[in-house]
Design an enzyme around this catalytic site. Structure first.
Site, PDB file in Angstrom:
ATOM      1  N   ARG A   1       0.750  -1.570  -0.126  1.00 10.13           N
ATOM      2  CA  ARG A   1      -0.071   0.275   0.370  1.00 10.13           C
ATOM      3  C   ARG A   1       0.664   0.961   0.423  1.00 10.13           C
ATOM      4  NH1 ARG A   1      -3.364   0.141   4.857  1.00 10.13           N
ATOM      5  NH2 ARG A   1      -1.231  -1.401   5.997  1.00 10.13           N
TER       6      ARG A   1
ATOM      7  N   ASN B   1      -6.102  -2.325   2.031  1.00 11.45           N
ATOM      8  CA  ASN B   1      -5.480  -3.784   2.546  1.00 11.45           C
ATOM      9  C   ASN B   1      -7.111  -4.878   2.766  1.00 11.45           C
ATOM     10  OD1 ASN B   1      -3.135  -4.635   1.907  1.00 11.45           O
ATOM     11  ND2 ASN B   1      -2.940  -3.990   4.761  1.00 11.45           N
TER      12      ASN B   1
END
Length: 95
Positions: free
Chosen positions: A25, A43
């Protein structure tokens, strides 16, 4: 519609594989900022990463290619993405 608006797009993408716990990320956020894109990345509970990215079409295409690589620790097995209605984000965030 201006030429700039014609050249802008947004995508919704899901990335599968070993993409959690490997700075995926944060790496997406950095790459998106480098490409001057806006949007978000997060996520998912089943192990994938989901993102929305908006900006110039060429930069979006660079990002979609980069998603197959990700950071060095990642092992991407699949990337699914589609163009969506252009949204207005002020920056790119990890959610």
């Amino acid at each position: 519609m201006t030429q700039k608006e014609k050249n802008e797009t947004c995508i919704h993408a899901t990335v599968s594989g070993k993409v959690q716990g490997v700075f995926f990320r944060e790496s997406v956020r950095k790459k998106a900022e480098e490409l001057q894109l806006t949007g978000w990345v997060k996520n998912l509970s089943h192990g994938d990463v989901e993102l929305v990215a908006c900006g110039e079409r060429d930069s979006i295409m660079i990002l979609t290619e980069w998603l197959w690589e990700g950071p060095p620790q990642a092992a991407v097995s699949n990337v699914n993405w589609e163009e969506i209605v252009v949204e207005d984000y002020s920056d790119f965030r990890v959610r």
